[in-house]
Design an enzyme around this catalytic site. Sequence first.
Site, PDB file in Angstrom:
ATOM      1  N   ASP A  59       0.783  -1.242   0.000  1.00  0.00           N
ATOM      2  CA  ASP A  59       0.000   0.000   0.000  1.00  0.00           C
ATOM      3  C   ASP A  59       0.818   1.298   0.000  1.00  0.00           C
ATOM      4  OD1 ASP A  59      -1.922  -1.933   0.191  1.00  0.00           O
ATOM      5  OD2 ASP A  59      -2.814  -1.251   2.054  1.00  0.00           O
TER       6      ASP A  59
ATOM      7  N   LYS B 281      -6.723  -4.755  -3.164  1.00  0.00           N
ATOM      8  CA  LYS B 281      -7.318  -5.486  -2.038  1.00  0.00           C
ATOM      9  C   LYS B 281      -8.361  -4.611  -1.334  1.00  0.00           C
ATOM     10  CE  LYS B 281      -3.514  -4.378   1.180  1.00  0.00           C
ATOM     11  NZ  LYS B 281      -4.285  -3.578   2.123  1.00  0.00           N
TER      12      LYS B 281
ATOM     13  N   CYS C 173      -2.141  -2.544   7.666  1.00  0.00           N
ATOM     14  CA  CYS C 173      -2.148  -3.446   6.506  1.00  0.00           C
ATOM     15  C   CYS C 173      -0.939  -4.362   6.450  1.00  0.00           C
ATOM     16  CB  CYS C 173      -2.289  -2.632   5.232  1.00  0.00           C
ATOM     17  SG  CYS C 173      -3.947  -1.911   5.111  1.00  0.00           S
TER      18      CYS C 173
HETATM   19  N1  TIU Z   1      -2.598   0.391   4.271  1.00  0.00           N
HETATM   20  C1  TIU Z   1      -3.087   0.592   5.485  1.00  0.00           C
HETATM   21  O1  TIU Z   1      -2.416   0.361   6.496  1.00  0.00           O
HETATM   22  N2  TIU Z   1      -4.373   1.137   5.583  1.00  0.00           N
HETATM   23  C2  TIU Z   1      -4.773   1.935   6.609  1.00  0.00           C
HETATM   24  O2  TIU Z   1      -5.938   2.374   6.642  1.00  0.00           O
HETATM   25  N3  TIU Z   1      -3.860   2.239   7.555  1.00  0.00           N
HETATM   26  C3  TIU Z   1      -3.970   3.112   8.596  1.00  0.00           C
HETATM   27  O3  TIU Z   1      -3.062   3.149   9.424  1.00  0.00           O
HETATM   28  N4  TIU Z   1      -5.031   3.899   8.673  1.00  0.00           N
END
Ligand code: TIU
Length: 224
Positions: free
Chosen positions: A28, A133, A166
């Site tokens: 991400d 995802k 994530c």
């Molecule tokens: N990629 C991921 O970690 N999504 C989130 O929403 N992370 C947060 O820390 N908010």
Amino acid sequence: MKTHTLLEAAKPFGFPLSIHSAALIIIDMQRDFVEPGGFGESLGNRVQPLQDIIPTVQKVLTCWRDREGLVIHTRESHLPDLTDCPVSKRDRGNPSLRIGDKGPMGRILVRGEPGNAIIEELSPLDNELVIDKPGKGAFYGTDLHRLLQSLGIDQLIFMGVTTEVCVQTSMREANDRGYECLLLEDATASYFPHFKQSTLEMITAQGAIVGWTSTSEEFLKAIE
Ligand code: TIU
């Protein structure tokens, strides 16, 4: 027969890296989370700790590409009609900007929008896998496990954001499916540095209950 290179300095004990059955997975590193003006910042977070890891992630990615290793990028993203986004996820905490709303970089966390792209510094190459995802974990609602099995991959080297959300969720999902997981500690970040630290500790606790951690330097030494 598999050949292993032991990353001796990994925690909590040496990680037996098998380069040909390992994939690098970058979680991400998308504009929505990493850049000012994205979803992450709209939730009230400081994006600087995420910005800080970009050169390290880039360095590891370049070396892994040079070794012709398999690279997987993930994006947390939803279909434009949001049929893959539970109402509970969209509404939780009554945020000022919700998933699917128009933000400064297009509709938030929606596939194909500018903010959903991987940051330019880490742009996927044509031969690299990109997994969209709908959840926090990379295995939920995706073909990732089937793809990795078809490619004979049983080790995953993790980088990306955020460590406790994530990245950790994906590592736990991978661990339960039988993958050996290594998280590069200076190539992952959280909006909350103390959460990152705790996550590193909880991954390696109890004899690597989720997996291993190491520095990127130690990892690069092993693959050179
Ligand atoms: N990629 C991921 O970690 N999504 C989130 O929403 N992370 C947060 O820390 N908010």
